[in-house]
Scaffold this motif. Structure first.
Motif, PDB file in Angstrom:
ATOM      1  N   GLN A 164     -17.212  -7.397  -3.354  1.00  0.00           N
ATOM      2  CA  GLN A 164     -17.319  -6.438  -2.256  1.00  0.00           C
ATOM      3  C   GLN A 164     -18.546  -5.522  -2.401  1.00  0.00           C
ATOM      4  O   GLN A 164     -18.616  -4.486  -1.728  1.00  0.00           O
ATOM      5  CB  GLN A 164     -16.045  -5.587  -2.183  1.00  0.00           C
ATOM      6  CG  GLN A 164     -14.791  -6.366  -1.828  1.00  0.00           C
ATOM      7  CD  GLN A 164     -14.911  -7.053  -0.491  1.00  0.00           C
ATOM      8  OE1 GLN A 164     -15.289  -6.447   0.500  1.00  0.00           O
ATOM      9  NE2 GLN A 164     -14.606  -8.350  -0.459  1.00  0.00           N
ATOM     10  N   LYS A 167     -17.921  -1.676  -3.660  1.00  0.00           N
ATOM     11  CA  LYS A 167     -17.290  -0.686  -2.780  1.00  0.00           C
ATOM     12  C   LYS A 167     -15.957  -1.243  -2.276  1.00  0.00           C
ATOM     13  O   LYS A 167     -15.934  -2.263  -1.577  1.00  0.00           O
ATOM     14  CB  LYS A 167     -18.193  -0.323  -1.604  1.00  0.00           C
ATOM     15  CG  LYS A 167     -17.786   0.984  -0.918  1.00  0.00           C
ATOM     16  CD  LYS A 167     -18.913   1.544  -0.081  1.00  0.00           C
ATOM     17  CE  LYS A 167     -18.629   2.963   0.366  1.00  0.00           C
ATOM     18  NZ  LYS A 167     -19.742   3.574   1.096  1.00  0.00           N
ATOM     19  N   MET A 168     -14.852  -0.572  -2.636  1.00  0.00           N
ATOM     20  CA  MET A 168     -13.531  -1.036  -2.215  1.00  0.00           C
ATOM     21  C   MET A 168     -12.538   0.124  -2.270  1.00  0.00           C
ATOM     22  O   MET A 168     -12.824   1.193  -2.801  1.00  0.00           O
ATOM     23  CB  MET A 168     -13.048  -2.183  -3.122  1.00  0.00           C
ATOM     24  CG  MET A 168     -12.754  -1.748  -4.555  1.00  0.00           C
ATOM     25  SD  MET A 168     -12.130  -3.111  -5.566  1.00  0.00           S
ATOM     26  CE  MET A 168     -11.971  -2.279  -7.164  1.00  0.00           C
ATOM     27  N   ILE A 169     -11.358  -0.132  -1.731  1.00  0.00           N
ATOM     28  CA  ILE A 169     -10.259   0.828  -1.757  1.00  0.00           C
ATOM     29  C   ILE A 169      -9.197   0.327  -2.726  1.00  0.00           C
ATOM     30  O   ILE A 169      -8.850  -0.858  -2.725  1.00  0.00           O
ATOM     31  CB  ILE A 169      -9.628   0.996  -0.359  1.00  0.00           C
ATOM     32  CG1 ILE A 169     -10.671   1.469   0.654  1.00  0.00           C
ATOM     33  CG2 ILE A 169      -8.446   1.957  -0.410  1.00  0.00           C
ATOM     34  CD1 ILE A 169     -11.244   2.843   0.370  1.00  0.00           C
ATOM     35  N   MET A 183     -11.269   5.453  -3.303  1.00  0.00           N
ATOM     36  CA  MET A 183     -12.412   4.618  -2.958  1.00  0.00           C
ATOM     37  C   MET A 183     -13.281   4.468  -4.198  1.00  0.00           C
ATOM     38  O   MET A 183     -13.698   5.462  -4.800  1.00  0.00           O
ATOM     39  CB  MET A 183     -13.244   5.221  -1.828  1.00  0.00           C
ATOM     40  CG  MET A 183     -14.353   4.272  -1.374  1.00  0.00           C
ATOM     41  SD  MET A 183     -15.439   4.983  -0.124  1.00  0.00           S
ATOM     42  CE  MET A 183     -16.456   6.049  -1.124  1.00  0.00           C
ATOM     43  N   ASP A 185     -16.786   3.017  -5.883  1.00  0.00           N
ATOM     44  CA  ASP A 185     -18.140   2.556  -5.573  1.00  0.00           C
ATOM     45  C   ASP A 185     -18.999   2.656  -6.830  1.00  0.00           C
ATOM     46  O   ASP A 185     -18.491   2.884  -7.933  1.00  0.00           O
ATOM     47  CB  ASP A 185     -18.737   3.350  -4.411  1.00  0.00           C
ATOM     48  CG  ASP A 185     -18.750   4.861  -4.670  1.00  0.00           C
ATOM     49  OD1 ASP A 185     -18.663   5.265  -5.856  1.00  0.00           O
ATOM     50  OD2 ASP A 185     -18.857   5.641  -3.710  1.00  0.00           O
ATOM     51  N   GLU A 209     -10.887  -4.427   0.991  1.00  0.00           N
ATOM     52  CA  GLU A 209     -12.227  -4.296   1.557  1.00  0.00           C
ATOM     53  C   GLU A 209     -12.408  -2.897   2.152  1.00  0.00           C
ATOM     54  O   GLU A 209     -11.523  -2.378   2.828  1.00  0.00           O
ATOM     55  CB  GLU A 209     -12.380  -5.356   2.647  1.00  0.00           C
ATOM     56  CG  GLU A 209     -13.585  -5.217   3.541  1.00  0.00           C
ATOM     57  CD  GLU A 209     -13.516  -6.148   4.749  1.00  0.00           C
ATOM     58  OE1 GLU A 209     -14.505  -6.198   5.500  1.00  0.00           O
ATOM     59  OE2 GLU A 209     -12.478  -6.817   4.941  1.00  0.00           O
ATOM     60  N   TYR A 210     -13.556  -2.290   1.879  1.00  0.00           N
ATOM     61  CA  TYR A 210     -13.854  -0.983   2.482  1.00  0.00           C
ATOM     62  C   TYR A 210     -14.445  -1.203   3.872  1.00  0.00           C
ATOM     63  O   TYR A 210     -15.386  -1.978   4.043  1.00  0.00           O
ATOM     64  CB  TYR A 210     -14.839  -0.195   1.622  1.00  0.00           C
ATOM     65  CG  TYR A 210     -15.306   1.081   2.285  1.00  0.00           C
ATOM     66  CD1 TYR A 210     -14.471   2.199   2.341  1.00  0.00           C
ATOM     67  CD2 TYR A 210     -16.567   1.165   2.883  1.00  0.00           C
ATOM     68  CE1 TYR A 210     -14.876   3.363   2.961  1.00  0.00           C
ATOM     69  CE2 TYR A 210     -16.981   2.330   3.501  1.00  0.00           C
ATOM     70  CZ  TYR A 210     -16.131   3.434   3.544  1.00  0.00           C
ATOM     71  OH  TYR A 210     -16.542   4.581   4.172  1.00  0.00           O
ATOM     72  N   ILE A 248     -11.283  10.225   1.708  1.00  0.00           N
ATOM     73  CA  ILE A 248     -11.180   8.951   2.428  1.00  0.00           C
ATOM     74  C   ILE A 248      -9.849   8.825   3.152  1.00  0.00           C
ATOM     75  O   ILE A 248      -9.682   7.957   4.007  1.00  0.00           O
ATOM     76  CB  ILE A 248     -11.343   7.746   1.474  1.00  0.00           C
ATOM     77  CG1 ILE A 248     -10.245   7.767   0.384  1.00  0.00           C
ATOM     78  CG2 ILE A 248     -12.711   7.709   0.879  1.00  0.00           C
ATOM     79  CD1 ILE A 248     -10.135   6.460  -0.372  1.00  0.00           C
TER      80      ILE A 248
END
Length: 347
Positions: A164, A167-169, A183, A185, A209-210, A248
């Motif tokens: 990703q 960057k992801m949640i 979040m 990163d 996925e962000y 977020i």
């Protein structure tokens, strides 16, 4: 009709929540309204659901807050499933994690018992049992959802993070209200292992996925009987939840700010895609959270914000919900034992 709402606990249920709003709407329509804490449920020796509850009768109230505060002051009384027409399961199992783990599945277990007495149980208890965590969301069409993995394996999550583009949640499989949502990163990558470990203490980790549009918040839309909930004056029960600065999470309980939002063809299309499964599962009243063209979450237990939306649009959504339940009670009495609870729930 006699309608009971199951809540987590009388002491923690705020008078300005959605469930008191629904109860007040029913009370104003001269129905007998009962509130039951999860810990007050019981199984009687004669095979019926029994519960200690709070109710109030014969008084006038101007607001849901004064109504529910008065209810909270009442002494506990008792009611059984033989007396009820409707049992509305409005407790949040995720609020019980680590505190009262026994309470997480109590409502839908006892709700199943109530259906034996031809009580309409909303949402359908068997389906709620399968939706007690966010895995339920993965049973909806893939085109609706952000790319997601669910695992406890650090390597899988780190590989997904690389895929990703750093960057992801991350969030727990069980939970609501924006609890333990992070979040990840490049800037906080050094905390990735620690964050995964922290979430793993409570079970599985969702890595997701962000979506860049998430910075603008999300849209909460209520669906009733599988379709967008609409007031009598044509307003949709929906709001934009704007993230608090630097956060977020857009949940109201996490500091998100509610704003008016207009219905779009894209949102209607998303709602139409989720409708068949919600109807099949007997999910009467749910809240869906949308970011861009993706569905982020489906709240089937105790979606909140209906009262906030009613104030924002100066309309009454709660009464529309109660009127729909009244029709179900009529169908149930007309057809006696011919309609299953799962079907009645979304008629």
């Amino acid at each position: 009709m006699k309608i009971a709402f199951i809540i987590n606990d009388h002491a923690t249920e705020s008078p300005n929540y959605t469930t008191p709003a629904l109860g007040f709407a029913a009370y104003k329509r001269d129905h007998e309204v009962y509130f039951i804490g999860v810990g007050e449920l019981a199984y009687a020796s004669d095979g019926h659901l029994s519960a200690r509850c709070k109710t109030i009768k014969g008084k006038n109230f101007k607001t849901q807050e004064t109504f529910f505060k008065a209810v909270q002051k009442e002494e506990l009384t008792r009611i059984t499933s033989e007396e009820l027409d409707v049992l509305f399961l409005r407790n949040d199992p995720s609020d019980e994690i680590g505190e009262r783990d026994w309470a997480q599945n109590a409502a839908f277990i006892f709700g199943e018992i109530a259906t034996r007495d031809n009580v309409i149980v909303l949402n359908h208890p068997s389906s709620l049992a399968g939706a007690v965590n966010k895995m339920y969301f993965q049973h909806f069409p893939e085109i609706l959802r952000p790319k997601t993995i669910i695992t406890r394996d650090q390597k899988e999550i780190k590989d997904f993070f690389a895929e990703q583009k750093q960057k992801m949640i991350l969030k727990p499989l069980q939970g609501s209200g924006g609890k333990n949502v992070f979040m990840m990163d490049k800037q906080n990558e050094h905390n990735l292992s620690q964050t995964i470990d922290a979430i793993c203490r409570d079970g599985y980790v969702i890595a997701q996925e962000y979506l860049p549009k998430a910075k603008d918040g999300d849209t909460r839309l209520f669906l009733m009987n599988g379709v967008p909930l609409k007031s009598k004056d044509g307003k949709y029960a929906m709001m934009q939840r704007v993230n608090a600065s630097g956060d977020i999470r857009s949940n109201i309980h996490a500091g998100g700010m509610p704003q008016k939002v207009k219905m779009t063809d894209q949102i209607m299309e998303l709602a139409e895609i989720v409708r068949p499964k919600l109807v099949q599962d007997g999910m009467f009243l749910v809240g869906i959270d949308i970011v861009g063209d993706k569905l982020m979450e489906i709240n089937v237990f105790s979606p909140g914000g209906l009262n906030v939306m009613g104030e924002m649009y100066e309309t009454d959504f709660a009464t529309v919900v109660i009127e729909s339940i009244e029709k179900k009670v009529h169908y149930n009495k007309t057809y006696e034992d011919y309609l299953f609870n799962s079907r009645l729930a979304t008629l």
